[in-house]
Design an enzyme around this catalytic site. Structure first.
Site, mmCIF file in Angstrom:
data_model
loop_
_atom_site.group_PDB
_atom_site.id
_atom_site.type_symbol
_atom_site.label_atom_id
_atom_site.label_comp_id
_atom_site.label_asym_id
_atom_site.label_seq_id
_atom_site.Cartn_x
_atom_site.Cartn_y
_atom_site.Cartn_z
ATOM 1 N N SER A 27 0.827 -1.197 0.000
ATOM 2 C CA SER A 27 0.000 0.000 0.000
ATOM 3 C C SER A 27 0.861 1.246 0.000
ATOM 4 C CB SER A 27 -0.899 0.013 1.238
ATOM 5 O OG SER A 27 -0.125 0.303 2.387
ATOM 6 N N LYS A 28 0.191 2.365 -0.111
ATOM 7 C CA LYS A 28 0.875 3.657 -0.148
ATOM 8 C C LYS A 28 1.791 3.854 1.050
ATOM 9 C CE LYS A 28 -3.156 5.412 -1.201
ATOM 10 N NZ LYS A 28 -4.328 6.005 -1.790
ATOM 11 N N ARG A 29 1.417 3.182 2.109
ATOM 12 C CA ARG A 29 2.200 3.270 3.335
ATOM 13 C C ARG A 29 3.629 2.735 3.117
ATOM 14 N NH1 ARG A 29 1.938 -0.615 7.027
ATOM 15 N NH2 ARG A 29 0.196 -1.561 5.932
ATOM 16 N N HIS A 30 3.747 1.738 2.245
ATOM 17 C CA HIS A 30 5.044 1.106 2.019
ATOM 18 C C HIS A 30 5.905 1.842 0.997
ATOM 19 C CE1 HIS A 30 3.577 -2.390 4.152
ATOM 20 N NE2 HIS A 30 2.557 -2.465 3.351
ATOM 21 N N ALA A 31 5.268 2.265 -0.069
ATOM 22 C CA ALA A 31 6.043 2.794 -1.185
ATOM 23 C C ALA A 31 5.111 3.469 -2.173
ATOM 24 C CB ALA A 31 6.774 1.659 -1.876
#
Length: 484
Positions: A250-254
């Site tokens: 998800s956006k949280r990761h990359a």
RNA sequence: GGCCCCAUCGUCUAGCGGUUAGGACAUCGGCCUCUCACGCCGGUAACGGGGGUUCAAGUCCCCCUGGGGUCACCA
């Protein structure tokens, strides 16, 4: 399998997810390799979030990646339209077929009724798990078709559905786990599985590639093909891409959107390479051109386990592609990133082209490349405070002046002559390159890290080199006062 | 929880019964060197556990454990 017809059916929800594009990518490679067709279809049947901009983003993403399609929006084709929202009559038609043959029924039970059944189930069992709605309309045919209703598929409760998945192998699902899933909403919009089946069927799709979060949808879809008396396509369910922590990426990761990678200075072929290689292998080879990917891809070497996203490796792959790209193309790609830094330069700029060979080993992305090219293309370098404070100081002023004169005295302005001229002085004085390199580097580039000194000089050319050396010497002589 | 899928270095993976278990990224040394990179040389590091089958198992089968997915009038 001859001349496969493969499709990619994204829904316009704002951006194109790299995980989603990966599944499509395998299908695209396969179609290319086998001379088949790649079909783009927009699944815009979601109530809310469906905007024209989101559709444009899909096009823009695919264009950037260089993934073209033989049939679909913009290019048309024999199965137009390619937007689900424009194919409503077709879904109605197939729903009616299913109703007529006894494989589906009109259900007049409202959402409230469904919710009520669900809470009853919860009360009875203590949990929500395993809830199956038993519609009272399942075996009735006396409903009024003109009244608001949905259409449900009449799922069998016995038998098993099995198929040979191209990447997972044989998968079997017990029909007892199926429920009477919804085909059509009251407003005529189909639900995912139904629209998908009707479209794939009518478009003659022979291979469905998608993430393995869809395996669960496959059994119901095969049920529908059977009810329609049609042969299901081949399915290939790719493992998903997980974040570094093993959770769904998800956006949280990359960065997760295709276009973000463009803006981050990645090369489209590098994105293709990384995504394909993440889950597919060809012996020990890591770097592939797009053509190699098309030529070498096979289903046998697609792994069946999920893979984790690795930013470092992705960067490395991008760096490899960056270095392999012909400089004329590289220049064209980096120009927009230079513009972002306020440097307007043509893609055939001589200085830029001359600098590129020395810059590519030092950059992993186009942004880094633009950063590294910066001082070559400005009239005057932007000095890093720390660098200037440390090296453009009085103690180095004399050295810089002497260097200036040796450079000026060089027989010709090339690597060998410059080196010879400077070395003569160095040896005579008992100095080494170490003693003069950093002040000179700062004078020429404004920073402490750059390609080799002579390389920088040659790219800059005689005039600008002398000018910067002169200015540097003056700056050094006047001391580290930065207030001016 | 039901159902489905998955399991080799930290990560991506090679391996398709017999290998000193290979490569890449990362990491740690060293070389090169005017800085930073690139490059080169070398090191650390893996078959989740237990049962089988077999002369022989990372490779085949079963169980366990672990991970993921999915259970909508979203896609």
């Amino acid at each position: 399998m001859s001349a496969p017809r493969v499709r990619f059916a994204p829904s316009p929800t704002g951006y194109l997810h790299i995980g989603g594009i990966r599944a499509a990518l395998y299908g695209w490679l396969w179609a290319k390799q086998k001379g088949g067709e790649f079909i783009l279809r927009i699944e815009d049947t979601d109530e809310q979030r469906n905007t024209d901009e989101a559709v444009e983003i899909i096009f823009e993403s695919m264009d950037w990646l260089g993934m073209d399609w033989n049939e679909g929006p913009r290019v048309g084709g024999p199965n137009a339209p390619y937007f689900q929202s424009k194919r409503l009559d077709l879904y109605r038609e197939y729903a009616d077929k299913l109703i007529a043959s006894g494989h589906a029924y009109r259900c007049y039970a409202g959402k409230e009724e469904l919710a009520e059944a669900r809470t009853q189930h919860k009360l009875r069992t203590g949990h929500e798990h395993g809830f199956r709605f038993q519609s009272p309309w399942r075996d009735r045919t006396d409903g009024d078709p003109s009244e608001s209703h949905i259409v449900r598929f009449k799922s069998p409760s016995e038998g098993v559905i099995a198929w040979d998945d191209l990447v997972k192998g044989r998968i079997e699902v017990d029909n007892a786990t199926q429920q009477d899933f919804v085909l059509l909403r009251p407003n005529g919009l189909p639900l995912y599985s139904f629209g998908c089946v009707v479209d794939d069927l009518t478009m003659g799709v022979t291979l469905v590639t998608r993430g393995d979060d869809h395996v669960i949808n496959t059994a119901p879809q095969i049920l529908m093909y059977q009810a329609l008396g049609a042969e299901p396509p081949t399915f290939a369910h790719m493992p998903m891409v997980l974040g570094p922590d093993g959770k769904k990426l998800s956006k949280r990761h990359a960065a997760v959107s295709v276009l973000e990678y463009r803006d981050l200075g990645y090369l489209p072929d590098a994105v293709l390479n990384y995504l394909v290689r993440l889950g597919w292998s060809h012996g020990d080879q890591e770097i592939f051109t797009k053509d190699e990917l098309i030529e070498l891809f096979d289903w046998e070497h697609v792994g069946s386990g999920s893979a984790r996203y690795d930013q470092k490796k992705f960067l490395h792959v991008n760096a490899e592609h960056l270095r392999a790209l012909p400089h004329a193309q590289l220049a064209r790609r980096v120009v927009p990133f230079l513009a972002q830094r306020g440097i307007e330069v043509a893609e055939d700029d001589a200085t830029l082209l001359a600098a590129l060979p020395y810059l590519t080993p030092r950059a992993s992305t186009l942004i880094e490349l633009a950063e590294a090219a910066d001082y070559f293309l400005r009239p005057v370098p932007v000095f890093e405070d720390k660098a200037r404070r440390k090296f453009l100081v009085p103690e180095f002023a004399a050295h810089l002046r002497e260097l200036l004169s040796r450079v000026e005295a060089a027989e010709s302005f090339d690597l060998a002559s410059l080196e010879a001229s400077v070395n003569g002085w160095l040896e005579a004085e008992g100095l080494s390159m170490k003693d003069i390199a950093q002040p000179a580097r700062v004078a020429l580039s404004g920073r402490t890290r750059s390609p080799g000194l002579y390389e920088v000089m040659v790219v800059l050319g005689r005039e600008r080199t002398l000018e910067r050396l002169r200015a540097g010497a003056a700056l050094a002589a006047s001391g580290p006062d930065l207030s001016a």
